[in-house]
Design a protein around this motif. Sequence first.
Motif, PDB file in Angstrom:
ATOM      1  N   SER A 105       0.822  -1.212   0.000  1.00  0.00           N
ATOM      2  CA  SER A 105       0.000   0.000   0.000  1.00  0.00           C
ATOM      3  C   SER A 105       0.855   1.260   0.000  1.00  0.00           C
ATOM      4  O   SER A 105       0.377   2.330  -0.355  1.00  0.00           O
ATOM      5  N   LYS A 106       2.084   1.143   0.437  1.00  0.00           N
ATOM      6  CA  LYS A 106       2.936   2.320   0.572  1.00  0.00           C
ATOM      7  C   LYS A 106       4.086   2.185  -0.426  1.00  0.00           C
ATOM      8  O   LYS A 106       3.878   1.741  -1.540  1.00  0.00           O
ATOM      9  N   GLY A 143       2.009   2.146  -3.942  1.00  0.00           N
ATOM     10  CA  GLY A 143       0.780   2.731  -3.418  1.00  0.00           C
ATOM     11  C   GLY A 143      -0.464   1.963  -3.831  1.00  0.00           C
ATOM     12  O   GLY A 143      -1.507   2.543  -4.087  1.00  0.00           O
ATOM     13  N   GLU A 144      -0.369   0.634  -3.880  1.00  0.00           N
ATOM     14  CA  GLU A 144      -1.511  -0.181  -4.319  1.00  0.00           C
ATOM     15  C   GLU A 144      -2.372  -0.575  -3.124  1.00  0.00           C
ATOM     16  O   GLU A 144      -2.541  -1.756  -2.800  1.00  0.00           O
ATOM     17  N   CYS A 145      -2.954   0.424  -2.479  1.00  0.00           N
ATOM     18  CA  CYS A 145      -3.691   0.202  -1.230  1.00  0.00           C
ATOM     19  C   CYS A 145      -4.872  -0.747  -1.404  1.00  0.00           C
ATOM     20  O   CYS A 145      -5.118  -1.626  -0.580  1.00  0.00           O
TER      21      CYS A 145
END
Lengths: 496, 496
Positions: A313-314, A318-320
């Motif tokens: 996610s980070k 950034g694939e939260c």
Amino acid sequence: MALRAVEHSQEAANGLKEKVLTLDSMNPCVRRVEYAVRGPIVQRALELEQELRQGVKKPFTEVIRANIGDAQAMGQIPITFPRQVLALCVHPDLLNSPDFPDDAKRRAERILQACGGHSLGAYSISAGVQMIREDVARYIERRDGGIPSDPNNIFLSTGASDAIVTVLKLLVTGEGRTRTGVLIPTPQYPLYSAALAEFNAVQVDYYLDEERAWALDVAELRRALRQARDHCRPRALCVINPGNPTGQVQTRACIEDVIRFAFEERLFLLADEVYQDNVYAEGSQFHSFKKVLTEMGPPYAARQELASFHSISKGFMGECGFRGGYVEVVNMDAAVKQQMQKLRSVRLCPPTPGQVLLDVAVSPPAPSDPSFARFQAERRAVLAELAAKAKLTEQVFNEAPGIRCNPVQGAMYSFPRMELPPRAVQRAQELGLAPDMFFCLRLLEETGICVVPGSGFGQREGTYHFRMTILPPMEKLRPLLEKLSQFHAKFTREYS
Amino acid sequence: MALRAVEHSQEAANGLKEKVLTLDSMNPCVRRVEYAVRGPIVQRALELEQELRQGVKKPFTEVIRANIGDAQAMGQIPITFPRQVLALCVHPDLLNSPDFPDDAKRRAERILQACGGHSLGAYSISAGVQMIREDVARYIERRDGGIPSDPNNIFLSTGASDAIVTVLKLLVTGEGRTRTGVLIPTPQYPLYSAALAEFNAVQVDYYLDEERAWALDVAELRRALRQARDHCRPRALCVINPGNPTGQVQTRACIEDVIRFAFEERLFLLADEVYQDNVYAEGSQFHSFKKVLTEMGPPYAARQELASFHSISKGFMGECGFRGGYVEVVNMDAAVKQQMQKLRSVRLCPPTPGQVLLDVAVSPPAPSDPSFARFQAERRAVLAELAAKAKLTEQVFNEAPGIRCNPVQGAMYSFPRMELPPRAVQRAQELGLAPDMFFCLRLLEETGICVVPGSGFGQREGTYHFRMTILPPMEKLRPLLEKLSQFHAKFTREYS
């Protein structure tokens, strides 16, 4: 509450029974849970967005959600290669398409081979696809300069939160004065306080030192531990590095001190290292707890228990939304590890698409691969922009009177301290609000900027902060920072 | 355990400290958790697969995992349309590709419009993408003949398990004799017993009537409740319909009786309806608890609290790995619903790919759409094959002496009863194994067939069962059923 009382008496008058599940009869631990990052202020932001859509006039034209580390919601473009690999895995007919690079196809085929029925639609084993666990282990070895990592110590998870909650759950036991205590930083990421409340464990706060750029001081750990031993049994220590919400990156010396302290005091270490790729400040460098622990040699290397968490996610992806992550456990008792495996199996498996993206995150294209150049360029662009935003944020806030912002060395947030005039504090108290919550609500209503009050993360009594992500697009960030600073000035005048 | 003792004394001799987290010091509730579907027998199956790969000679050439409802692992081909939509959402460059039908593109664009930053990589709101919640509500309305469904009562989840655990968590409170008791069927799907153990709640077993095709009898509910009230506070009743592992489909009359019982006894109802699309037997029909409840009118319709669960892992899609599902809450107290929302928000959001597949599952292509014919044909083929397998399973098992199998009216499992000779029971006891576990382990070692013993689901004392999925491909299923029956005959001879 008044309304509820009326309803109740009406029901009683009608001879109706009360509901089985009410606020009074529900799980009291769940009631105590708080999670500010998606709390009342975000509820209000959603309402405002709806009002804007309905044409209600506001002093702003859009709500800027700077409350949560959600890069793509703020316009960050997904990195191409992982999405290509995932699309191929989802719809393998595309393996015949000329529109995909060969290395993406090879990667997708390799992953599908490792899946049940060669499909993402099958459950994986509960710890995650074995091949992906192996790729994670090799990533950790590269990251840590060759220190071995055992795939059997890697558990893939539904985002890092899932893994953190699992490890905390294993640790929780006892009642009254023997309840498990867990040391967590103040300010903290409120997943920790929420999970401890849910499990009826004792939250033991240690304060980060704002005057020294949110440094972690072992003397403060010792103070917190000593006081906690009066009323609970502290068994674990959580460290967030790089810091959330505080953005500091810990020095190697500090990590060594923490490890020595945990070892002497017999504390299980939880290292929340989800921002390990998000280090911006010159002179700052990420050191993993695993590496430092191992290099410290005996007795730490072979004895100190550690769980280290990471996430897709980070970082630069950034694939939260895909909810991917992992935990590596180090020196965990073998029987406990089996129990953890069993506990994880009840939920069957982490989502396979998140596993696929994690695989690409930990084993990106090699220099000889056709996608290498593009991948590297995209990755660098994301990280360079984040670094620029971190710097800009610190700079603009520190130009504003009454706001002071520590350097954003890493992660994705600034956590500036602000002065609030006594009359504002008093007004907030009259309204039953934390003073910084009062400020943030007013900010949201008047500017559309959504940030989270420091009280949602914890802060020293009498100090006031807010957490704001550095994620809005560059062209919006400077005006945003200036608008926020100006609002603070106006708010201060209003209550002076 | 002997080995552990030696290790301990060596450590003591070396002056080393014991680990912080050990079997003795860990969360005792987690230790009590059991989950047979992925238990020791599956561990052994994994080992056998590895041995086969390493070339170890076995009396079989492959392990058949008939232990878990994992359709695609058993070779079921994914339905095309949902995968197309998801691939387009994952990699929107494909929206320009001529290889995708227009309706898949329109659908993907519609979903992306509803996502933060128009990307699956953003978090959704914690209850799921609002548009998808609305689509789910419309699906429920169609299913239930127009009875209204409010999207704000729908919470998307990480598979159904996640939602089930959340609702149970809300209900759990009290200590000692005031602990929450939850009525669950015997046999049950062991997620329920596992969650109740983890939450330190009281599992209250009610028995399904094997003699009447696993019917649910209110007199038995009453017996279980009366006995439970001596030592806990029963607050909820779980029903699995169609049944897992038992495959029965409840009649409307039975559901009405259950609802009346729950209302009178003030029990929150949990309806596990994840197999609602998996109904095969002639004369059997799925009736949702929501529909029956509403049609019963006052006082039930407006008062009885209900949570109904559904999943993309079962049905015709079998998309287990993506972890999608939802719960609809009915008549839940508004304040409790807010608490549920808060609790869910701590885990941020369910995985977006699972949300996308759920959206397609609840709103398939319309007759005017280009993908309609193919979608319908694929869907029908999957369900027709499952129906044929259900029938075949029942038939072959009932031809075997000493095995008796109720009709598989729905779901994905047979749960046949088998006779075991007293000497086998005795031998199992000597080995410290449940007799049906002993049988299933021997079956696995000698034939490679992996099924789960009835003791992992619960059964009447002195009866023995196993759960076997009906999912192996048709050409393998008959030989498999025969092999299993023959092994049972051989096993019986051996111990007679």
